[in-house]
Design a protein around this motif. Structure first.
Motif, PDB file in Angstrom:
ATOM      1  N   GLU A   1      33.947  49.299  48.583  1.00 38.97           N
ATOM      2  CA  GLU A   1      34.466  48.117  49.224  1.00 38.97           C
ATOM      3  C   GLU A   1      33.598  46.961  50.031  1.00 38.97           C
ATOM      4  O   GLU A   1      33.575  45.724  49.965  1.00 38.97           O
ATOM      5  CB  GLU A   1      35.850  48.438  50.065  1.00 38.97           C
ATOM      6  CG  GLU A   1      36.650  48.890  49.137  1.00 38.97           C
ATOM      7  CD  GLU A   1      37.997  49.463  50.178  1.00 38.97           C
ATOM      8  OE1 GLU A   1      38.360  48.889  51.079  1.00 38.97           O
ATOM      9  OE2 GLU A   1      38.583  50.639  49.774  1.00 38.97           O
TER      10      GLU A   1
ATOM     11  N   LEU B   1      31.547  44.777  47.875  1.00 39.92           N
ATOM     12  CA  LEU B   1      32.075  43.586  47.450  1.00 39.92           C
ATOM     13  C   LEU B   1      32.630  42.634  48.733  1.00 39.92           C
ATOM     14  O   LEU B   1      32.594  41.283  48.326  1.00 39.92           O
ATOM     15  CB  LEU B   1      33.546  44.196  46.898  1.00 39.92           C
ATOM     16  CG  LEU B   1      33.505  44.874  45.597  1.00 39.92           C
ATOM     17  CD1 LEU B   1      34.982  45.041  45.096  1.00 39.92           C
ATOM     18  CD2 LEU B   1      33.360  43.820  44.479  1.00 39.92           C
ATOM     19  N   LEU B   2      32.691  43.142  50.061  1.00 40.16           N
ATOM     20  CA  LEU B   2      32.904  42.166  50.993  1.00 40.16           C
ATOM     21  C   LEU B   2      31.719  41.337  51.404  1.00 40.16           C
ATOM     22  O   LEU B   2      31.803  40.279  51.863  1.00 40.16           O
ATOM     23  CB  LEU B   2      33.341  43.069  52.091  1.00 40.16           C
ATOM     24  CG  LEU B   2      34.995  43.512  52.117  1.00 40.16           C
ATOM     25  CD1 LEU B   2      35.012  44.454  53.219  1.00 40.16           C
ATOM     26  CD2 LEU B   2      35.825  42.231  52.266  1.00 40.16           C
TER      27      LEU B   2
ATOM     28  N   ALA C   1      37.514  33.906  45.583  1.00 41.71           N
ATOM     29  CA  ALA C   1      37.414  35.482  45.498  1.00 41.71           C
ATOM     30  C   ALA C   1      37.148  35.768  43.800  1.00 41.71           C
ATOM     31  O   ALA C   1      36.142  36.331  43.459  1.00 41.71           O
ATOM     32  CB  ALA C   1      38.591  36.123  45.918  1.00 41.71           C
ATOM     33  N   ASN C   2      37.986  34.860  43.132  1.00 39.24           N
ATOM     34  CA  ASN C   2      37.762  35.134  41.776  1.00 39.24           C
ATOM     35  C   ASN C   2      36.397  34.409  41.233  1.00 39.24           C
ATOM     36  O   ASN C   2      35.978  35.244  40.210  1.00 39.24           O
ATOM     37  CB  ASN C   2      39.041  34.478  40.871  1.00 39.24           C
ATOM     38  CG  ASN C   2      40.416  35.544  41.061  1.00 39.24           C
ATOM     39  OD1 ASN C   2      41.528  35.155  41.568  1.00 39.24           O
ATOM     40  ND2 ASN C   2      40.174  36.482  40.198  1.00 39.24           N
TER      41      ASN C   2
ATOM     42  N   LEU D   1      33.789  36.942  42.103  1.00 34.99           N
ATOM     43  CA  LEU D   1      33.794  38.116  40.982  1.00 34.99           C
ATOM     44  C   LEU D   1      33.279  37.543  39.673  1.00 34.99           C
ATOM     45  O   LEU D   1      32.421  38.500  38.940  1.00 34.99           O
ATOM     46  CB  LEU D   1      35.369  38.782  40.884  1.00 34.99           C
ATOM     47  CG  LEU D   1      35.602  39.430  42.299  1.00 34.99           C
ATOM     48  CD1 LEU D   1      37.051  39.715  42.100  1.00 34.99           C
ATOM     49  CD2 LEU D   1      35.006  40.569  42.702  1.00 34.99           C
TER      50      LEU D   1
ATOM     51  N   GLY E   1      41.629  40.152  48.927  1.00 35.12           N
ATOM     52  CA  GLY E   1      41.169  40.228  47.798  1.00 35.12           C
ATOM     53  C   GLY E   1      40.894  41.487  47.693  1.00 35.12           C
ATOM     54  O   GLY E   1      41.024  42.414  46.231  1.00 35.12           O
ATOM     55  N   ILE E   2      40.278  42.490  48.396  1.00 34.16           N
ATOM     56  CA  ILE E   2      39.834  44.022  48.463  1.00 34.16           C
ATOM     57  C   ILE E   2      41.420  44.818  48.228  1.00 34.16           C
ATOM     58  O   ILE E   2      41.501  45.682  47.275  1.00 34.16           O
ATOM     59  CB  ILE E   2      39.286  44.410  49.683  1.00 34.16           C
ATOM     60  CG1 ILE E   2      37.903  43.606  49.660  1.00 34.16           C
ATOM     61  CG2 ILE E   2      39.041  46.193  49.452  1.00 34.16           C
ATOM     62  CD1 ILE E   2      37.091  44.067  48.492  1.00 34.16           C
TER      63      ILE E   2
ATOM     64  N   MET F   1      34.702  36.693  49.153  1.00 40.78           N
ATOM     65  CA  MET F   1      35.724  37.671  48.949  1.00 40.78           C
ATOM     66  C   MET F   1      36.042  38.084  50.359  1.00 40.78           C
ATOM     67  O   MET F   1      35.387  38.453  51.294  1.00 40.78           O
ATOM     68  CB  MET F   1      34.841  38.902  48.337  1.00 40.78           C
ATOM     69  CG  MET F   1      35.515  40.243  47.739  1.00 40.78           C
ATOM     70  SD  MET F   1      36.590  39.497  46.427  1.00 40.78           S
ATOM     71  CE  MET F   1      37.456  40.888  46.258  1.00 40.78           C
TER      72      MET F   1
END
Length: 74
Positions: A38, A41-42, A18-19, A22, A51-52, A47
């Protein structure tokens, strides 16, 4: 700072995938998430719901939130 150096991230440590997602997408500051939903981002590979949730908690601590669902345009 050299011109190729990345800014230091202020995001919470979630999971490595996830990091990394991003980071590769250019997210370094919590304020950036006020312009993204959201759902958007998914879509990033790596991710997930955890993480959300962690980002949402970090945003709430600063009085911020994710962008609302975009309005449909005709």
């Amino acid at each position: 700072m050299s011109e190729n150096a990345k800014p230091e991230s202020e995001l919470p440590k979630i999971s490595k995938p996830a990091n990394q997602a991003l980071d590769l997408s250019g997210y370094y500051k919590l304020e950036q998430f006020t312009k993204v939903t959201e759902a958007e981002l998914l879509k990033l590979h790596g991710m997930g719901p955890k993480g959300i949730r962690m980002l949402k908690e970090a945003l709430q601590e600063r009085g911020l939130s994710f962008a609302k669902k975009p309005q449909e345009t005709k």
